[in-house]
Design a protein around this motif. Sequence first.
Motif, PDB file in Angstrom:
ATOM      1  N   UNK A  88       0.857  -1.188   0.000  1.00  0.00           N
ATOM      2  CA  UNK A  88       0.000   0.000   0.000  1.00  0.00           C
ATOM      3  C   UNK A  88       0.893   1.238   0.000  1.00  0.00           C
ATOM      4  N   UNK A  89       0.489   2.237  -0.733  1.00  0.00           N
ATOM      5  CA  UNK A  89       1.295   3.454  -0.785  1.00  0.00           C
ATOM      6  C   UNK A  89       1.155   4.243   0.514  1.00  0.00           C
ATOM      7  N   UNK A 118      -1.868   6.545   0.300  1.00  0.00           N
ATOM      8  CA  UNK A 118      -3.169   5.928   0.594  1.00  0.00           C
ATOM      9  C   UNK A 118      -3.363   5.743   2.098  1.00  0.00           C
ATOM     10  N   UNK A 119      -2.332   5.265   2.792  1.00  0.00           N
ATOM     11  CA  UNK A 119      -2.418   5.071   4.237  1.00  0.00           C
ATOM     12  C   UNK A 119      -2.632   6.406   4.953  1.00  0.00           C
ATOM     13  N   UNK A 120      -1.907   7.423   4.536  1.00  0.00           N
ATOM     14  CA  UNK A 120      -2.032   8.751   5.151  1.00  0.00           C
ATOM     15  C   UNK A 120      -3.415   9.326   4.931  1.00  0.00           C
ATOM     16  N   UNK A 121      -3.922   9.226   3.706  1.00  0.00           N
ATOM     17  CA  UNK A 121      -5.261   9.767   3.411  1.00  0.00           C
ATOM     18  C   UNK A 121      -6.334   9.032   4.202  1.00  0.00           C
ATOM     19  N   UNK A 138       5.065  -5.612   6.688  1.00  0.00           N
ATOM     20  CA  UNK A 138       3.973  -4.667   6.908  1.00  0.00           C
ATOM     21  C   UNK A 138       2.924  -5.284   7.816  1.00  0.00           C
ATOM     22  N   UNK A 139       2.415  -4.464   8.706  1.00  0.00           N
ATOM     23  CA  UNK A 139       1.264  -4.846   9.511  1.00  0.00           C
ATOM     24  C   UNK A 139       0.021  -4.369   8.781  1.00  0.00           C
ATOM     25  N   UNK A 175      -2.079  -0.586   5.843  1.00  0.00           N
ATOM     26  CA  UNK A 175      -0.787  -1.256   5.939  1.00  0.00           C
ATOM     27  C   UNK A 175       0.269  -0.273   6.419  1.00  0.00           C
ATOM     28  N   UNK A 176       1.026  -0.707   7.427  1.00  0.00           N
ATOM     29  CA  UNK A 176       2.083   0.123   7.989  1.00  0.00           C
ATOM     30  C   UNK A 176       3.393  -0.656   7.962  1.00  0.00           C
TER      31      UNK A 176
END
Length: 168
Positions: A26-27, A30-33, A102-103, A116-117
């Motif tokens: 995941x980018x 995308x995670x930030x948004x 990634x979690x 995903x982090x």
Amino acid sequence: MSQLPIPDGVHFFAHLPLAWHATLQQSTFEATRYLAVLAEFEASSDERNHAQEALHAKLDLMLLWTAKHLSQDLPPAKDAVIALETISWLDATALPMGAHGALTLSLSRIFPFSLQLPAEIISCAVSGQGYAITARLQLKEEALRDWFERTVFRNHRRIVHSERGAAA
């Protein structure tokens, strides 16, 4: 959850969908948004006028339908401790120390999404019938780290307020 290590500082306990993956898919954008939209989604609507509230209601419904459609792929729920820099959880399978990956987790039952982090496994210890695993988050981009920290603080505050209300 007493089998999980309790970090110093701001954290919260949760039973949420969570899984480890060897690769991040995941980018950061995308995670930030998602974290920014989740904060807005959970925010109070006191500051909006009627027209803004109507627009937000429509957007919220569209987001909920989309999230509901995508949530079919969520991993199984696990007990976890979410902190500013680490996430610990109970799992049936051991993970090697130092593993990078990634979690995948979903931080909201109402607005589910597979966030995903990037992380590194820093601890894996036998605990009961499985393992207590701790991963250090590798949030290198400032915006993602900022929105994740806001999410942890918001959840921590919510739990503190509910505990104070229950004690009164």
